[in-house]
Design an enzyme around this catalytic site. Structure first.
Site, PDB file in Angstrom:
ATOM      1  N   HIS A 108       0.901  -1.219   0.122  1.00 18.82           N
ATOM      2  CA  HIS A 108       0.038   0.043  -0.109  1.00 18.82           C
ATOM      3  C   HIS A 108       0.860   1.218   0.090  1.00 18.82           C
ATOM      4  O   HIS A 108       0.494   2.316   0.838  1.00 18.82           O
ATOM      5  CB  HIS A 108      -0.944   0.118   1.215  1.00 18.82           C
ATOM      6  CG  HIS A 108      -2.042  -1.013   0.999  1.00 18.82           C
ATOM      7  ND1 HIS A 108      -2.419  -1.515   0.033  1.00 18.82           N
ATOM      8  CD2 HIS A 108      -2.674  -1.784   2.100  1.00 18.82           C
ATOM      9  CE1 HIS A 108      -3.436  -2.441   0.073  1.00 18.82           C
ATOM     10  NE2 HIS A 108      -3.447  -2.658   1.442  1.00 18.82           N
ATOM     11  N   HIS A 179      -9.973   1.284   0.254  1.00 15.93           N
ATOM     12  CA  HIS A 179      -9.557   0.102   1.221  1.00 15.93           C
ATOM     13  C   HIS A 179     -11.029   0.055   2.177  1.00 15.93           C
ATOM     14  O   HIS A 179     -10.877  -0.078   3.229  1.00 15.93           O
ATOM     15  CB  HIS A 179      -8.510   0.139   1.759  1.00 15.93           C
ATOM     16  CG  HIS A 179      -7.884  -1.265   2.208  1.00 15.93           C
ATOM     17  ND1 HIS A 179      -8.532  -2.011   2.997  1.00 15.93           N
ATOM     18  CD2 HIS A 179      -6.739  -1.584   1.947  1.00 15.93           C
ATOM     19  CE1 HIS A 179      -7.836  -3.137   3.308  1.00 15.93           C
ATOM     20  NE2 HIS A 179      -6.665  -2.817   2.541  1.00 15.93           N
ATOM     21  N   GLU A 313     -11.408  -4.181  -2.971  1.00 15.23           N
ATOM     22  CA  GLU A 313     -10.325  -3.391  -3.360  1.00 15.23           C
ATOM     23  C   GLU A 313     -10.490  -3.325  -4.921  1.00 15.23           C
ATOM     24  O   GLU A 313      -9.485  -4.185  -5.335  1.00 15.23           O
ATOM     25  CB  GLU A 313      -9.248  -3.491  -2.557  1.00 15.23           C
ATOM     26  CG  GLU A 313      -9.407  -3.554  -1.164  1.00 15.23           C
ATOM     27  CD  GLU A 313      -8.098  -3.977  -0.253  1.00 15.23           C
ATOM     28  OE1 GLU A 313      -7.052  -3.461  -0.590  1.00 15.23           O
ATOM     29  OE2 GLU A 313      -8.181  -5.182   0.295  1.00 15.23           O
TER      30      GLU A 313
END
Length: 348
Positions: A108, A179, A313
């Protein structure tokens, strides 16, 4: 009730930058809250089958609480959402080393990804909020000055619409997602939610959650949601992939042409009657069942429980920069990265 309205309030500050909390309300009474810190969706309340308004997202109460967000609750994840093997990739013969922050891999966006940034408020509309961020060349060791804009809208059809755009001045890689953690019941485990997914394949991975490069048919595996099935039915099976993920934490391949806007799937929770359809332009969706949520705190400072929320996601596949057989995540100067994802809520 009138069409969607937006309200703005100061929510604190981080590193001298003011942070705001925006509340959008639509004509059916649903309420969406967004902050420009991390592009976080703080709350979404929508009616159940009896008309009672209730929360369908996990979350926290204050800005200070979101400073500790190990589960990436409802953030914009970037510059590269998901994992890159050993934090390493190459572009045009130049090797790049990213921060390793998830076992041996980068996750991420690295140590301080887009989820930790105070985004600029670009535009406030009656039905939408646009936030922007300039990620400078070399931030987290990614190349190129990357200009990103994300627009959130709440429609009167009860859709959360998320549109992304990005441009760079040097060749780079980009993979953005929201997310969000959903629980259509608003509490407890999501294992009783019923899913039907338009995903006929998935990308299996190794013990460190890096794809092997294979694209595997879901048939005969716990990842087969082509017909409606409870999330919990096979989540703890002895199938190697669910063992690696301690449940579902995998990229599923959406059955649609590359780049076209299409259906991810549907989630349904029977006691509230709430249902949700998800659509995207992205080729994949990371289906995650909150297997590590017990390491985090939610509203009222209460400890979250394992599998209290699930994520759709929408994104490109994990480790795509190192898998040339996967759809490319490269972005060149003069090109524009775009993405659109929609979550539509209703009852039945």
């Amino acid at each position: 009730m009138e069409a969607t309205q937006i309200k703005k309030q100061s929510w604190g500050e981080i590193e001298g930058k003011e942070v705001f909390l925006y509340t959008l309300t639509n004509s059916v009474g649903s309420e969406l809250q967004i902050t420009n810190y991390g592009g976080i969706i703080v709350s979404f309340k929508t009616a159940d089958k009896n008309g009672n308004l209730g929360e369908v997202l996990l979350g926290k109460d204050t800005l200070d609480q979101y400073k500790e967000n190990p589960s990436y609750l409802n953030v914009i994840a970037g510059r590269y959402a998901n994992r890159i093997c050993k934090g390493q990739f190459s572009l045009d013969g130049v090797d790049y080393q990213l921060a390793v922050n998830n076992g041996p891999n980068s996750l991420h966006g690295g140590a301080k990804g887009f989820d930790t940034k105070v985004w600029d408020v670009v535009e406030e509309g009656d039905q939408s909020l646009k936030v922007g961020y300039l990620s400078p060349d070399g931030e987290e060791n990614y190349p190129g000055n990357l200009t990103v804009e994300v627009t959130y809208s709440l429609s009167d059809d009860n859709e959360i619409i998320i549109e992304y755009a990005a441009q760079t001045d040097k060749k780079t890689i980009v993979n953005l997602t929201q997310h969000a953690y959903f629980n259509l019941k608003g509490e407890g485990s999501i294992e009783d939610h019923v899913l039907k997914l338009n995903c006929n394949a998935f990308t299996p991975y190794d013990e460190t959650c890096i794809p092997t490069g294979e694209i595997r048919d879901v048939k005969g595996t716990p990842f087969d949601f082509l017909s409606p099935k409870r999330i919990g039915d096979e989540i703890d099976s002895d199938y190697e992939q669910t063992q690696f993920g301690i449940g579902y934490d995998h990229n599923l391949v959406i059955d649609k042409p590359l780049g076209e806007f299409g259906l991810i799937g549907e989630a349904y929770e029977a006691t509230t009657g709430r249902a949700m359809l998800a659509y995207t332009t992205e080729p994949g969706v990371q289906f995650y069942t909150g297997n590590w949520l017990a390491d985090d705190l939610g509203r009222n400072g209460e400890k979250l429980i394992k599998r209290q929320g699930f994520c759709f996601e929408a994104q490109h596949y994990p480790d795509s920069p190192n898998k040339p057989q996967f759809p490319s995540t490269e972005l060149n100067p003069g090109e524009k990265y775009t993405q659109k994802t929609v979550y539509k809520f209703f009852t039945k």
